[in-house]
Design an enzyme around this catalytic site. Structure first.
Site, PDB file in Angstrom:
ATOM      1  N   ASP A 110       0.821  -1.211   0.000  1.00  0.00           N
ATOM      2  CA  ASP A 110       0.000   0.000   0.000  1.00  0.00           C
ATOM      3  C   ASP A 110       0.867   1.279   0.000  1.00  0.00           C
ATOM      4  O   ASP A 110       1.873   1.348   0.718  1.00  0.00           O
ATOM      5  CB  ASP A 110      -0.861  -0.061   1.273  1.00  0.00           C
ATOM      6  N   HIS A 111       0.449   2.260  -0.765  1.00  0.00           N
ATOM      7  CA  HIS A 111       1.087   3.603  -0.820  1.00  0.00           C
ATOM      8  C   HIS A 111       2.588   3.520  -1.159  1.00  0.00           C
ATOM      9  O   HIS A 111       2.948   2.920  -2.134  1.00  0.00           O
ATOM     10  CB  HIS A 111       0.783   4.426   0.436  1.00  0.00           C
ATOM     11  N   GLU A 183      -1.568   8.903   5.867  1.00  0.00           N
ATOM     12  CA  GLU A 183      -1.093   7.613   5.372  1.00  0.00           C
ATOM     13  C   GLU A 183       0.408   7.567   5.594  1.00  0.00           C
ATOM     14  O   GLU A 183       1.086   8.595   5.497  1.00  0.00           O
ATOM     15  CB  GLU A 183      -1.388   7.446   3.876  1.00  0.00           C
ATOM     16  N   HIS A 227      -8.392   9.424   3.899  1.00  0.00           N
ATOM     17  CA  HIS A 227      -8.192   8.293   4.816  1.00  0.00           C
ATOM     18  C   HIS A 227      -8.825   8.598   6.168  1.00  0.00           C
ATOM     19  O   HIS A 227      -8.754   9.728   6.644  1.00  0.00           O
ATOM     20  CB  HIS A 227      -6.692   8.042   5.041  1.00  0.00           C
ATOM     21  N   HIS A 266      -9.338   4.889  -2.846  1.00  0.00           N
ATOM     22  CA  HIS A 266      -8.686   4.933  -1.522  1.00  0.00           C
ATOM     23  C   HIS A 266      -9.633   5.565  -0.510  1.00  0.00           C
ATOM     24  O   HIS A 266     -10.551   6.294  -0.872  1.00  0.00           O
ATOM     25  CB  HIS A 266      -7.375   5.721  -1.585  1.00  0.00           C
ATOM     26  N   GLY A 267      -9.366   5.286   0.762  1.00  0.00           N
ATOM     27  CA  GLY A 267     -10.169   5.910   1.809  1.00  0.00           C
ATOM     28  C   GLY A 267     -11.608   5.438   1.810  1.00  0.00           C
ATOM     29  O   GLY A 267     -12.532   6.236   1.960  1.00  0.00           O
ATOM     30  N   ASN A 288      -9.976   0.361  -1.159  1.00  0.00           N
ATOM     31  CA  ASN A 288      -9.181   0.209   0.063  1.00  0.00           C
ATOM     32  C   ASN A 288     -10.035   0.524   1.286  1.00  0.00           C
ATOM     33  O   ASN A 288     -10.664   1.584   1.362  1.00  0.00           O
ATOM     34  CB  ASN A 288      -7.993   1.176   0.040  1.00  0.00           C
TER      35      ASN A 288
HETATM   36  O1  13P Z   1      -6.922   3.950   1.460  1.00  0.00           O
HETATM   37  C1  13P Z   1      -6.734   3.195   2.399  1.00  0.00           C
HETATM   38  C2  13P Z   1      -5.481   2.437   2.488  1.00  0.00           C
HETATM   39  O2  13P Z   1      -4.587   2.814   1.491  1.00  0.00           O
HETATM   40  C3  13P Z   1      -7.745   2.953   3.466  1.00  0.00           C
HETATM   41  O3  13P Z   1      -8.448   4.101   3.766  1.00  0.00           O
HETATM   42  P1  13P Z   1      -9.503   4.091   4.983  1.00  0.00           P
HETATM   43  O4  13P Z   1      -8.713   3.797   6.213  1.00  0.00           O
HETATM   44  O5  13P Z   1     -10.107   5.472   4.998  1.00  0.00           O
HETATM   45  O6  13P Z   1     -10.495   3.026   4.687  1.00  0.00           O
HETATM   46  O1  G3H Z   2      -2.973   4.616   3.881  1.00  0.00           O
HETATM   47  C1  G3H Z   2      -3.825   4.180   4.562  1.00  0.00           C
HETATM   48  C2  G3H Z   2      -3.872   2.901   5.253  1.00  0.00           C
HETATM   49  O2  G3H Z   2      -4.914   3.022   6.203  1.00  0.00           O
HETATM   50  C3  G3H Z   2      -2.571   2.503   5.893  1.00  0.00           C
HETATM   51  O3  G3H Z   2      -2.349   3.255   7.014  1.00  0.00           O
HETATM   52  P1  G3H Z   2      -0.990   3.137   7.902  1.00  0.00           P
HETATM   53  O4  G3H Z   2       0.095   3.857   7.157  1.00  0.00           O
HETATM   54  O5  G3H Z   2      -1.396   3.800   9.179  1.00  0.00           O
HETATM   55  O6  G3H Z   2      -0.718   1.670   8.071  1.00  0.00           O
HETATM   56 ZN    ZN Z   3      -1.315   9.113  -1.220  1.00  0.00          ZN
HETATM   57 ZN    ZN Z   4      -4.858   4.806   0.762  1.00  0.00          ZN
END
Ligand code: 13P
Ligand code: G3H
Ligand code: ZN
Ligand code: ZN
Length: 360
Positions: A110-111, A183, A227, A266-267, A288
């Site tokens: 992720d990211h 994030e 997020h 996302h989010g 996500n």
């Molecule tokens: O985008 C996300 C992880 O990359 C998750 O977002 P949320 O925590 O808002 O569901």
């Molecule tokens: O980017 C969003 C995800 O909820 C991951 O979050 P985190 O970096 O706190 O693990």
């Molecule tokens: Zn981003």
């Molecule tokens: Zn995200």
């Protein structure tokens, strides 16, 4: 006919063209797959159980922080060693256990902002080593997120990473337009509202650059995504904007495919069924969902602890007698399991909301 019919590997971690086929099938049948952020074997099995019971494919992903947690918070991470080691350990664990659940799983990360690129580099090293031995990468896909950087640099650097992933037929997700909230420890809570919404011209520029390298990429295009979960009215999503991206690219490349771009939402936490459905009808294949699942996992444990408080304060002695042992109440397989059950229930709800349930 179901998603399994289009896949060459029907259970366990899928890779290569199977990932593209699965996402294309999502677009055709108008459903999306939830991407669950995992931090432990316990959260992994909670999600797998939900997808198995719902007859749905699943995406499991680790963030940089989630991967470090998987390795253990006691491991140093100054050179991303815990995040690399934790992600690799999670990958091997999921590769071993997923086949027991009889569903296809996309194994993703992720990211990954600019300052975290050494994390992605380390995981790609592991992918290439695995590829040498097994003819496929360790992970199905990764994400690179240079959305906070200048657009040209975002696209050109993403292209370089796709060039590295392409010989392994590995998928790459990229981000354009910032996701608000937080994030990877980066706080985007005060980011200018306009940068949360991506323009169709940018999507086409990304599409035309990346499609020359590989067909295996998706775009997390901002449409107001944030997020986390906030009080109602604070987040304004515009999933209708995503149809403009599809139409613009469709006309530019003169294809008959109404959804030439694979899009990522996302989010997802706190969003409505209506917002999910509209995004999915515009070609979103992956949603996500993290914060809502974190909360769901907590509720089962919280309620168990509150309900059984009198059995948890001492190892021996409870309302049934001063000599009664409490082992059966404080065994982690009992109270952590309660969190797994409530998380599983919430993942099942997401699978229904995204119309993924019953798609295998
Ligand atoms: O985008 C996300 C992880 O990359 C998750 O977002 P949320 O925590 O808002 O569901
Ligand atoms: O980017 C969003 C995800 O909820 C991951 O979050 P985190 O970096 O706190 O693990
Ligand atoms: Zn981003
Ligand atoms: Zn995200």
């Amino acid at each position: 006919m179901g998603a399994s019919d289009v896949l060459s590997r029907k259970t366990g971690v899928i890779v290569g063209d199977d990932v593209r086929k699965l996402f294309k099938y999502c677009q055709e049948k108008k459903f999306a797959i939830p991407a669950v952020n995992m931090t432990s074997s316990s959260t992994v099995v909670s999600a797998l159980e939900a997808a198995r019971d719902s007859k749905s494919p699943l995406i499991l992903q680790v963030s940089q922080g989630g991967a470090a947690y998987f390795a253990g918070k006691g491991v140093g991470n100054s050179k991303q060693e815990a995040s690399i080691g934790g992600a690799v350990a999670a990958a091997h664990y999921i590769r071993s256990i997923a086949p027991y659940y009889n569903i296809p799983v996309v194994l993703h990360t992720d990211h990954c902002a600019k300052k975290l690129l050494p994390w992605l580099d380390g995981m790609l090293d592991a992918d290439e080593a695995y590829f040498k031995l097994h003819g496929e990468p360790l992970f199905s896909s990764h994400m690179i997120d240079l959305s906070e950087e200048e657009k040209d640099w975002n696209i050109s650097t993403t292209a370089k990473y796709l060039q590295r992933a392409a010989p392994m037929s590995q998928w790459l997700e990229m981000e354009i337009g910032i996701t608000g909230g937080e994030e990877d420890g980066v706080n985007n809570e005060d980011v200018d509202n306009n940068s949360l919404y991506t323009q169709p011209e940018d999507i086409y520029e990304i599409y035309s650059t990346l499609s020359k390298i590989s067909p295996y990429f998706s775009i997390a295009a901002g449409f107001g995504n944030v997020h986390g979960v906030y009080s109602p009215g604070n987040v304004k999503l515009h999933p209708e904007l995503l149809s403009k991206h599809q139409n613009y690219v469709k006309e530019k490349i003169e294809t008959s495919d109404p959804k030439p771009v694979f899009l990522v939402f996302h989010g997802g936490s706190g969003s409505s069924k209506q917002e999910f459905s509209e995004a999915i009808s515009n070609g979103v294949v992956k949603v996500n969902l993290d914060t809502d699942l974190q909360y769901a996992y907590l509720t089962g444990i919280r309620d168990y602890i509150l309900k059984n408080k009198d059995y948890l304060m001492t190892q021996v002695g409870n309302p049934e007698g001063p000599g009664k042992p409490n082992k059966k109440f404080y065994d982690p397989r009992v109270w952590v399991r309660e969190g797994e059950k409530t998380m599983t229930t919430r993942v099942k709800e997401a699978l229904q909301d995204f119309d993924a349930a019953g798609q295998l």
